[in-house]
Design an enzyme around this catalytic site. Structure first.
Site, mmCIF file in Angstrom:
data_model
loop_
_atom_site.group_PDB
_atom_site.id
_atom_site.type_symbol
_atom_site.label_atom_id
_atom_site.label_comp_id
_atom_site.label_asym_id
_atom_site.label_seq_id
_atom_site.Cartn_x
_atom_site.Cartn_y
_atom_site.Cartn_z
ATOM 1 N N LYS A 145 -11.167 -5.414 -2.657
ATOM 2 C CA LYS A 145 -11.993 -4.101 -2.922
ATOM 3 C C LYS A 145 -11.109 -3.390 -3.555
ATOM 4 O O LYS A 145 -11.489 -2.471 -4.606
ATOM 5 C CB LYS A 145 -12.579 -3.551 -1.638
ATOM 6 C CG LYS A 145 -13.535 -4.421 -1.172
ATOM 7 C CD LYS A 145 -14.108 -4.349 0.196
ATOM 8 C CE LYS A 145 -13.100 -4.767 1.367
ATOM 9 N NZ LYS A 145 -13.895 -5.079 2.604
ATOM 10 N N LYS A 182 -5.071 -11.329 -5.693
ATOM 11 C CA LYS A 182 -5.976 -11.695 -4.703
ATOM 12 C C LYS A 182 -7.436 -10.729 -5.055
ATOM 13 O O LYS A 182 -7.427 -9.737 -5.270
ATOM 14 C CB LYS A 182 -5.383 -11.335 -3.377
ATOM 15 C CG LYS A 182 -6.260 -11.780 -2.130
ATOM 16 C CD LYS A 182 -5.727 -10.704 -0.877
ATOM 17 C CE LYS A 182 -6.065 -9.419 -0.928
ATOM 18 N NZ LYS A 182 -5.955 -8.935 0.507
ATOM 19 N N LYS A 225 0.747 -1.404 0.005
ATOM 20 C CA LYS A 225 -0.010 0.024 -0.020
ATOM 21 C C LYS A 225 0.819 1.341 0.154
ATOM 22 O O LYS A 225 0.503 2.277 -0.658
ATOM 23 C CB LYS A 225 -0.968 0.011 1.128
ATOM 24 C CG LYS A 225 -2.086 -1.278 0.955
ATOM 25 C CD LYS A 225 -3.288 -0.806 2.210
ATOM 26 C CE LYS A 225 -4.380 -1.779 1.788
ATOM 27 N NZ LYS A 225 -5.310 -1.895 2.646
HETATM 28 P P1 AMP Z 1 -10.850 -6.993 4.534
HETATM 29 O O1 AMP Z 1 -11.982 -6.879 3.283
HETATM 30 O O2 AMP Z 1 -9.549 -6.919 3.868
HETATM 31 O O3 AMP Z 1 -11.295 -6.489 5.612
HETATM 32 O O4 AMP Z 1 -10.993 -8.597 4.963
HETATM 33 C C1 AMP Z 1 -11.756 -9.403 5.713
HETATM 34 C C2 AMP Z 1 -11.690 -10.861 5.649
HETATM 35 O O5 AMP Z 1 -11.839 -11.383 4.233
HETATM 36 C C3 AMP Z 1 -9.973 -11.003 6.177
HETATM 37 O O6 AMP Z 1 -10.060 -12.157 7.048
HETATM 38 C C4 AMP Z 1 -9.451 -11.424 4.872
HETATM 39 O O7 AMP Z 1 -8.341 -12.080 5.306
HETATM 40 C C5 AMP Z 1 -10.260 -12.111 4.086
HETATM 41 N N1 AMP Z 1 -10.109 -11.875 2.513
HETATM 42 C C6 AMP Z 1 -9.935 -10.976 1.860
HETATM 43 N N2 AMP Z 1 -9.865 -10.867 0.521
HETATM 44 C C7 AMP Z 1 -9.749 -12.346 0.518
HETATM 45 C C8 AMP Z 1 -9.576 -13.380 -0.577
HETATM 46 N N3 AMP Z 1 -9.280 -12.595 -1.621
HETATM 47 N N4 AMP Z 1 -9.532 -14.522 -0.299
HETATM 48 C C9 AMP Z 1 -9.683 -15.084 0.933
HETATM 49 N N5 AMP Z 1 -9.834 -14.182 1.908
HETATM 50 C C10 AMP Z 1 -10.021 -13.027 1.720
#
Ligand code: AMP
Ligand code: TRP
Length: 330
Positions: free
Chosen positions: A196, A193, A111
């Site tokens: 968002k 990956k 980032k």
């Molecule tokens: P975040 O949206 O970054 O707050 O992520 C929320 C949860 O979703 C966290 O536990 C991340 O590790 C999981 N997560 C986010 N993106 C992925 C992905 N592409 N594959 C698997 N887990 C994900």
């Protein structure tokens, strides 16, 4: 009963990577564990963001969690900024967190590489995450693979704090991750990956039509150029997604038809779109219903915050006492 904590940022819609990687485990762990789930709005301000949409996104993420099956009668669901102890504990932990480790975090490097001016909050982000978890003395943390490094740092911070202030008791437990079989879902670009910030997602609340519009141009086996070229399912992200949304016999049929070029990629995607839409339909329906009852959602979050604050105050009092702060007279 183990104490479980996890957090999700309200930085956009809940996508199928979040759901498969973490949220399904949030829901499953409610059976037989003591769970807290948190919409981490204070984490979501470490990048550029729009204040007005943060409010809406926080509500939407809470709705998404409820729609996915987080059950307020079995888990505490709340918003991070409603519990001021998170930020207070983060400050206390910042005084023992190793700077070198923070600078080595992959998420920070990725980032900050894209920024001209790096906010300090982006660097200290994992300290706030450690505070989230340690404030409830959680032992288990359901997350996707991308959070393992942050969780390792949380354990390091807990070890350091215990060594300095609680050598006798190991007051702060070292939390263990809980990974799902879908620990890293790849985005529709077939490369990175699902995330968002990369715009390569499918939201869990999207309509069948929206799902199709996103899947249609999604990357498949790059070596399969012509409709008549046989494909290699193992290198195709659409095939990988089938494994999470289609029944096993369909997954086999997809692989066979890809290898023989019996189906084109569009045929394969149509089947995936239909199965994805039907898997997500109950969540979408619950989400739409909840969106029309905002007072009910606010009530759930209010109750959750009150419960969380009581628990958080207890830990923070013990931590403050062990760190030598003068208690306020009653
Ligand atoms: P975040 O949206 O970054 O707050 O992520 C929320 C949860 O979703 C966290 O536990 C991340 O590790 C999981 N997560 C986010 N993106 C992925 C992905 N592409 N594959 C698997 N887990 C994900
Ligand atoms: N950093 C996590 C993510 O981006 C979100 C998060 C904040 C979290 N605090 C947490 C996850 C505590 C688990 C536990 O996905």
């Amino acid at each position: 009963m183990a104490r479980v904590f996890s957090g999700i940022q309200p930085s956009g819609e809940m996508h199928i990577g979040n759901w498969l990687g973490a949220i399904k485990n949030y829901v499953a762990l409610q059976d037989g564990n003591d769970c807290l789930y948190c919409v981490v709005d204070q984490h979501a301000i470490t990048g550029a963001y729009d204040a007005a949409s943060l409010t809406r996104r926080t509500q939407e993420m809470a709705i998404g969690l409820l729609a996915a099956g987080v059950d307020p009668s079995r888990a505490v669901l709340f918003v991070q900024s409603h519990v001021p102890q998170h930020a207070t504990l983060a400050w206390l932990l910042a005084t023992i967190a190793p700077l070198g480790e923070l600078e080595r975090m992959t998420q920070f490097k990725d980032k900050s590489d894209r920024l001209e001016s790096i906010p300090a909050g982006l660097l200290t982000y994992p300290i706030l995450m450690a505070a989230d978890i340690l404030l409830y003395r959680a032992e288990r943390v359901p997350v996707g693979e991308d959070q393992l490094q942050h969780l390792e740092l949380t354990r390091e911070i807990a070890r350091r704090w215990n060594a300095t202030f609680a050598a006798d008791a190991a007051y702060l437990p070292e939390p263990q991750p809980i990974l799902s079989p879908a620990r890293r879902i790849i985005g529709l670009d077939g490369q990175a990956k699902m995330s968002k910030s990369l715009g390569n997602t499918i939201g869990v609340m999207e309509s069948p039509e929206e799902i199709w519009q996103k899947l249609r141009p999604a990357m498949t086996d790059p070596a399969r150029v012509l409709r008549t070229d046989p494909g290699t399912p193992e290198v195709c992200n659409v095939y990988a997604l089938h494994k999470h949304f289609s029944p096993p016999e369909v997954v086999e049929e997809v692989a066979a038809n890809c290898r023989s070029a019996g189906w084109g990629c569009i045929d394969c995607k149509k089947v995936l779109a239909a199965n994805m839409a039907s898997t997500l339909a109950p969540m979408r329906e619950r989400g739409l219903a909840l969106a029309s009852r905002p007072a009910e959602v606010a009530q759930v979050l209010g109750d959750g915050a009150r419960t969380a604050r009581t628990m958080a105050a207890e830990t923070l009092a013990e931590v403050s006492d062990r760190m030598g702060f003068l208690p306020e007279a009653k």
